[in-house]
Scaffold this motif. Structure first.
Motif, PDB file in Angstrom:
ATOM      1  N   CYS A 187       0.884  -1.170   0.000  1.00  0.00           N
ATOM      2  CA  CYS A 187       0.000   0.000   0.000  1.00  0.00           C
ATOM      3  C   CYS A 187       0.917   1.214   0.000  1.00  0.00           C
ATOM      4  CB  CYS A 187      -0.901   0.009   1.236  1.00  0.00           C
ATOM      5  SG  CYS A 187      -1.879   1.524   1.368  1.00  0.00           S
ATOM      6  N   ARG A 188       0.967   1.904  -1.110  1.00  0.00           N
ATOM      7  CA  ARG A 188       1.873   3.053  -1.217  1.00  0.00           C
ATOM      8  C   ARG A 188       1.513   4.166  -0.241  1.00  0.00           C
ATOM      9  NH1 ARG A 188       2.564   2.708  -7.676  1.00  0.00           N
ATOM     10  NH2 ARG A 188       4.198   1.126  -7.644  1.00  0.00           N
ATOM     11  N   THR A 189       0.286   4.159   0.257  1.00  0.00           N
ATOM     12  CA  THR A 189      -0.149   5.153   1.224  1.00  0.00           C
ATOM     13  C   THR A 189       0.392   4.850   2.622  1.00  0.00           C
ATOM     14  OG1 THR A 189      -2.185   5.386  -0.056  1.00  0.00           O
ATOM     15  CG2 THR A 189      -2.195   6.322   2.163  1.00  0.00           C
ATOM     16  N   CYS A 190       0.488   3.584   2.966  1.00  0.00           N
ATOM     17  CA  CYS A 190       0.821   3.176   4.344  1.00  0.00           C
ATOM     18  C   CYS A 190       2.258   2.709   4.552  1.00  0.00           C
ATOM     19  CB  CYS A 190      -0.110   2.051   4.791  1.00  0.00           C
ATOM     20  SG  CYS A 190      -1.839   2.546   4.944  1.00  0.00           S
ATOM     21  N   GLN A 191       2.886   2.139   3.536  1.00  0.00           N
ATOM     22  CA  GLN A 191       4.211   1.553   3.726  1.00  0.00           C
ATOM     23  C   GLN A 191       5.295   2.616   3.799  1.00  0.00           C
ATOM     24  OE1 GLN A 191       3.655  -0.654   0.032  1.00  0.00           O
ATOM     25  NE2 GLN A 191       5.600   0.151  -0.713  1.00  0.00           N
ATOM     26  N   SER A 192       6.341   2.333   4.585  1.00  0.00           N
ATOM     27  CA  SER A 192       7.478   3.267   4.699  1.00  0.00           C
ATOM     28  C   SER A 192       8.340   3.243   3.445  1.00  0.00           C
ATOM     29  CB  SER A 192       8.348   2.900   5.902  1.00  0.00           C
ATOM     30  OG  SER A 192       7.627   3.081   7.090  1.00  0.00           O
ATOM     31  N   ASP A 193       8.485   2.062   2.839  1.00  0.00           N
ATOM     32  CA  ASP A 193       9.208   1.926   1.572  1.00  0.00           C
ATOM     33  C   ASP A 193       8.667   0.710   0.833  1.00  0.00           C
ATOM     34  OD1 ASP A 193      10.815  -0.519   2.163  1.00  0.00           O
ATOM     35  OD2 ASP A 193      11.846   0.778   3.589  1.00  0.00           O
ATOM     36  N   SER A 194       9.146   0.473  -0.378  1.00  0.00           N
ATOM     37  CA  SER A 194       8.573  -0.567  -1.235  1.00  0.00           C
ATOM     38  C   SER A 194       8.806  -1.988  -0.735  1.00  0.00           C
ATOM     39  CB  SER A 194       9.114  -0.423  -2.661  1.00  0.00           C
ATOM     40  OG  SER A 194      10.518  -0.625  -2.667  1.00  0.00           O
ATOM     41  N   THR A 195       9.675  -2.167   0.259  1.00  0.00           N
ATOM     42  CA  THR A 195       9.914  -3.512   0.788  1.00  0.00           C
ATOM     43  C   THR A 195       8.937  -3.872   1.900  1.00  0.00           C
ATOM     44  OG1 THR A 195      11.509  -2.803   2.472  1.00  0.00           O
ATOM     45  CG2 THR A 195      12.379  -3.299   0.270  1.00  0.00           C
ATOM     46  N   CYS A 196       8.152  -2.917   2.369  1.00  0.00           N
ATOM     47  CA  CYS A 196       7.213  -3.151   3.469  1.00  0.00           C
ATOM     48  C   CYS A 196       5.899  -3.691   2.911  1.00  0.00           C
ATOM     49  CB  CYS A 196       6.971  -1.862   4.241  1.00  0.00           C
ATOM     50  SG  CYS A 196       8.478  -1.156   4.940  1.00  0.00           S
ATOM     51  N   VAL A 197       5.461  -4.836   3.440  1.00  0.00           N
ATOM     52  CA  VAL A 197       4.271  -5.507   2.915  1.00  0.00           C
ATOM     53  C   VAL A 197       3.416  -6.074   4.050  1.00  0.00           C
ATOM     54  CG1 VAL A 197       5.351  -6.134   0.713  1.00  0.00           C
ATOM     55  CG2 VAL A 197       5.508  -7.695   2.663  1.00  0.00           C
ATOM     56  N   GLY A 221       1.831  -4.030  12.173  1.00  0.00           N
ATOM     57  CA  GLY A 221       2.146  -3.798  13.576  1.00  0.00           C
ATOM     58  C   GLY A 221       3.520  -3.219  13.824  1.00  0.00           C
ATOM     59  N   ASP A 222       4.364  -3.190  12.797  1.00  0.00           N
ATOM     60  CA  ASP A 222       5.690  -2.577  12.918  1.00  0.00           C
ATOM     61  C   ASP A 222       5.546  -1.112  12.519  1.00  0.00           C
ATOM     62  OD1 ASP A 222       8.279  -1.610  12.653  1.00  0.00           O
ATOM     63  OD2 ASP A 222       9.014  -3.348  11.534  1.00  0.00           O
ATOM     64  N   VAL A 223       5.464  -0.231  13.516  1.00  0.00           N
ATOM     65  CA  VAL A 223       5.175   1.176  13.239  1.00  0.00           C
ATOM     66  C   VAL A 223       6.312   1.894  12.507  1.00  0.00           C
ATOM     67  CG1 VAL A 223       3.467   1.403  15.067  1.00  0.00           C
ATOM     68  CG2 VAL A 223       5.875   1.885  15.560  1.00  0.00           C
ATOM     69  N   GLU A 224       7.487   1.289  12.436  1.00  0.00           N
ATOM     70  CA  GLU A 224       8.570   1.876  11.643  1.00  0.00           C
ATOM     71  C   GLU A 224       8.433   1.524  10.165  1.00  0.00           C
ATOM     72  OE1 GLU A 224      12.414   1.049  13.246  1.00  0.00           O
ATOM     73  OE2 GLU A 224      11.886   1.826  15.222  1.00  0.00           O
ATOM     74  N   ALA A 225       7.650   0.481   9.862  1.00  0.00           N
ATOM     75  CA  ALA A 225       7.488   0.031   8.480  1.00  0.00           C
ATOM     76  C   ALA A 225       6.130   0.391   7.887  1.00  0.00           C
ATOM     77  CB  ALA A 225       7.676  -1.483   8.406  1.00  0.00           C
ATOM     78  N   TRP A 226       5.120   0.573   8.747  1.00  0.00           N
ATOM     79  CA  TRP A 226       3.750   0.682   8.281  1.00  0.00           C
ATOM     80  C   TRP A 226       2.979   1.674   9.138  1.00  0.00           C
ATOM     81  CZ3 TRP A 226       2.884  -2.078   3.925  1.00  0.00           C
ATOM     82  CH2 TRP A 226       1.585  -2.162   3.449  1.00  0.00           C
ATOM     83  N   ARG A 227       2.168   2.530   8.523  1.00  0.00           N
ATOM     84  CA  ARG A 227       1.327   3.471   9.280  1.00  0.00           C
ATOM     85  C   ARG A 227       0.344   2.707  10.159  1.00  0.00           C
ATOM     86  NH1 ARG A 227      -1.536   7.374   5.253  1.00  0.00           N
ATOM     87  NH2 ARG A 227      -2.742   7.635   7.146  1.00  0.00           N
ATOM     88  N   VAL A 228       0.131   3.179  11.363  1.00  0.00           N
ATOM     89  CA  VAL A 228      -0.798   2.548  12.302  1.00  0.00           C
ATOM     90  C   VAL A 228      -2.191   2.414  11.678  1.00  0.00           C
ATOM     91  CG1 VAL A 228      -1.977   2.813  14.521  1.00  0.00           C
ATOM     92  CG2 VAL A 228       0.465   3.306  14.331  1.00  0.00           C
ATOM     93  N   GLU A 229      -2.619   3.433  10.950  1.00  0.00           N
ATOM     94  CA  GLU A 229      -3.956   3.425  10.345  1.00  0.00           C
ATOM     95  C   GLU A 229      -4.141   2.289   9.349  1.00  0.00           C
ATOM     96  OE1 GLU A 229      -1.876   6.050  10.344  1.00  0.00           O
ATOM     97  OE2 GLU A 229      -2.826   7.426  11.732  1.00  0.00           O
ATOM     98  N   GLY A 230      -3.054   1.748   8.815  1.00  0.00           N
ATOM     99  CA  GLY A 230      -3.141   0.677   7.837  1.00  0.00           C
ATOM    100  C   GLY A 230      -2.921  -0.703   8.428  1.00  0.00           C
TER     101      GLY A 230
END
Length: 90
Positions: free
Chosen positions: A37-47, A77-86
């Motif tokens: 999710c390009r809106t929620c992920q910190s970078d393209s490796t976060c899934v 659940g990893d808040v450094e990789a993914w927005r909490v809202e997602g």
């Protein structure tokens, strides 16, 4: 990729999400579905794994999925990789 136009959240309530108690950490096997999710992920490796994606709300977000190779893990659940809202509520 495409944009989701309807709620994929568990109840569609629109309530403020809470941080999961711990990261999912599901380890992908060959052929699993991983969501970006390009809106929620910190970078393209976060899934997200398919289960976490289906329990989270990405309405209006730019999302796409791919089949995985073995290795790597779900970032829900990893808040450094993914927005909490997602993240899913689990």
């Amino acid at each position: 990729s495409h944009y989701l136009t309807k709620s994929s959240g568990p109840d569609g309530s629109g309530q403020t999400p809470t941080v999961p108690t711990r990261p999912c950490g599901y380890v992908f096997r060959r052929g699993d579905i991983a969501w970006n999710c390009r809106t929620c992920q910190s970078d393209s490796t976060c899934v997200l794994c398919d289960a976490c994606f289906r329990e989270s709300d990405h309405t209006g977000h730019e999302v796409f999925f791919h089949r995985t190779s073995p290795g790597g893990c779900c970032d829900c659940g990893d808040v450094e990789a993914w927005r909490v809202e997602g993240c899913c509520p689990k």
